[in-house]
Enzyme design. Sequence first.
Site, PDB file in Angstrom:
ATOM      1  N   HIS A 271     -19.694 -11.591   5.271  1.00  0.00           N
ATOM      2  CA  HIS A 271     -20.847 -10.797   4.399  1.00  0.00           C
ATOM      3  C   HIS A 271     -19.770 -10.949   2.836  1.00  0.00           C
ATOM      4  CE1 HIS A 271     -22.889  -9.110   7.672  1.00  0.00           C
ATOM      5  NE2 HIS A 271     -21.654  -9.521   8.465  1.00  0.00           N
TER       6      HIS A 271
ATOM      7  N   SER B 146     -19.080 -29.149 -21.034  1.00  0.00           N
ATOM      8  CA  SER B 146     -20.251 -28.983 -21.712  1.00  0.00           C
ATOM      9  C   SER B 146     -20.918 -29.162 -23.139  1.00  0.00           C
ATOM     10  CB  SER B 146     -20.493 -27.510 -21.447  1.00  0.00           C
ATOM     11  OG  SER B 146     -21.602 -26.837 -23.018  1.00  0.00           O
TER      12      SER B 146
ATOM     13  N   LYS C 178     -15.294 -26.013 -22.005  1.00  0.00           N
ATOM     14  CA  LYS C 178     -16.399 -25.824 -20.496  1.00  0.00           C
ATOM     15  C   LYS C 178     -15.097 -26.524 -19.490  1.00  0.00           C
ATOM     16  CE  LYS C 178     -18.946 -23.511 -18.362  1.00  0.00           C
ATOM     17  NZ  LYS C 178     -19.977 -23.161 -18.417  1.00  0.00           N
TER      18      LYS C 178
ATOM     19  N   GLU D 204     -21.673 -29.187  -7.213  1.00  0.00           N
ATOM     20  CA  GLU D 204     -22.486 -28.798  -7.731  1.00  0.00           C
ATOM     21  C   GLU D 204     -23.879 -29.596  -6.787  1.00  0.00           C
ATOM     22  OE1 GLU D 204     -23.329 -26.408 -10.659  1.00  0.00           O
ATOM     23  OE2 GLU D 204     -21.582 -27.341 -10.894  1.00  0.00           O
TER      24      GLU D 204
END
Length: 463
Positions: A156, A277, A283, A290
């Site tokens: 969980h 970025s 970044k 992803e």
Amino acid sequence: MANLWSGRFEKGMEEIVEEYNASINFDKRLYDCDILGSIAHVTMLSEIGIVSEEEKNKIVDTLQQIKTEIEEGKLNFTTKDEDIHMAVEGVLIKRLGDTGKKLHTARSRNDQVAVDTRMFVKKEIKLILENLTYLEHVLLEKANKYHDSIMIGFTHMQHAQPVTIGFHLMSYFQMFKRDMERFIDSYERTDYCPLGSCALAGTTIPINRHRTSELLGFKHVTENAMDSVSDRDYILEFMSAASICMMHISRFAEEFVYWNSQEFGYITIDDSFCTGSSIMPQKKNPDMAELLRGKVGRVYGNLIQLLTVMKGTPLAYNKDFQEDKEGLFDTVDTLKKSLLIFAKMLEKTEFNSENIKKHMNKGFLNATDIAEHLVKINIPFREAHEIVGKMVKYCENNSKDFVDLTNEDLKNIDSRLNKNAMPDLSMEGCIKGRVSYGGTAPSEVLRQIEAGKSAMESFNFPN
Ligand code: ARG
């Protein structure tokens, strides 16, 4: 040249219809399977005396020449050529005249497209298995390196019990092993040759289907001509296996994303798999992870698309089936690349064990160990669970950890608790004891790795 089927037509297609009908723009990818299929077919036709030896040789030579020209980019097809089957046969006839016109005896595009796609799926499954094998070896190697490195096990998304990194990685090894089994299994059912089924009902010509099947390296011949030209389950089965495999990649990729975040810091993904970025100079984004997480969407989509296309289609062949190819190609390309990129990214990833350890003192990861210890001194598990639950509540209320509890604290919770008789509550102590078969103890992880290695060696790979 008019279409090869234009005999009974009074007029040609409108341009937009021609374009809508054509599959050449995507099925040209099947050129090699199509040409191999034709070579096997004409070889069999010559063996049964439908074409002479000389005609067969001419056809085979010209087909091979066409193959080379396609590969060298010298033959460019347009929507006028309709599909790869018509395109190749059209060039053959243009070059050989009447001899070329004999090739299509006792076959139809319906069995032709079925044999082409079966050959394609077989070929691609082998390549996918190669990539899966590579990924599995990377997993085995990393699991071995980290077989005794402590890691937090979650359920969980809450701290559950300590495990090892090697143990966590070996659970993915098992998932991808089952994926390999699924692909090998679907290969078995794809390995049936439909060529010679013709349009739907077989033929009066005394063809030898077992011979073409053998020439093309198929293990079996399909039993029923009608089924042979209507069946696309082998593609659906392949796509189902691909969807499950991509889902596994997606789950693993998600772990990479959060392990790599500032909050976790369990891993640092190599620069070569990240991007920056355009506005925030600091970044470094885990884009590959992803994308690996997200690409599953198109693979599921392709499966659902074809399931929907096939639904409710009557026997036998229907043009709807032409919609099977783009999704199949996309699934093959997506899966092959995803497996390779994932394996390479994992290969370059190291775990930051120190950072992982910093998170370990939260969440009472060793609570189950105390409960199991109480069971060993004859307290029924449900009661032990209740007692440790109270210990957790007491610790939370008093901002303490288990080891901070005094004997008095413990006796207040339950008289059978004794500070001096507590088990080793260190994370190392907790994992070491989990030696049950399949458990997380380092010794057990090493056994799992060895079992994994022999499983990889005893796979029945298609040849
Ligand atoms: N391009 C077609 C397909 O992909 C080939 C079979 C066409 N057969 C036919 N009778 N129109 O399904």
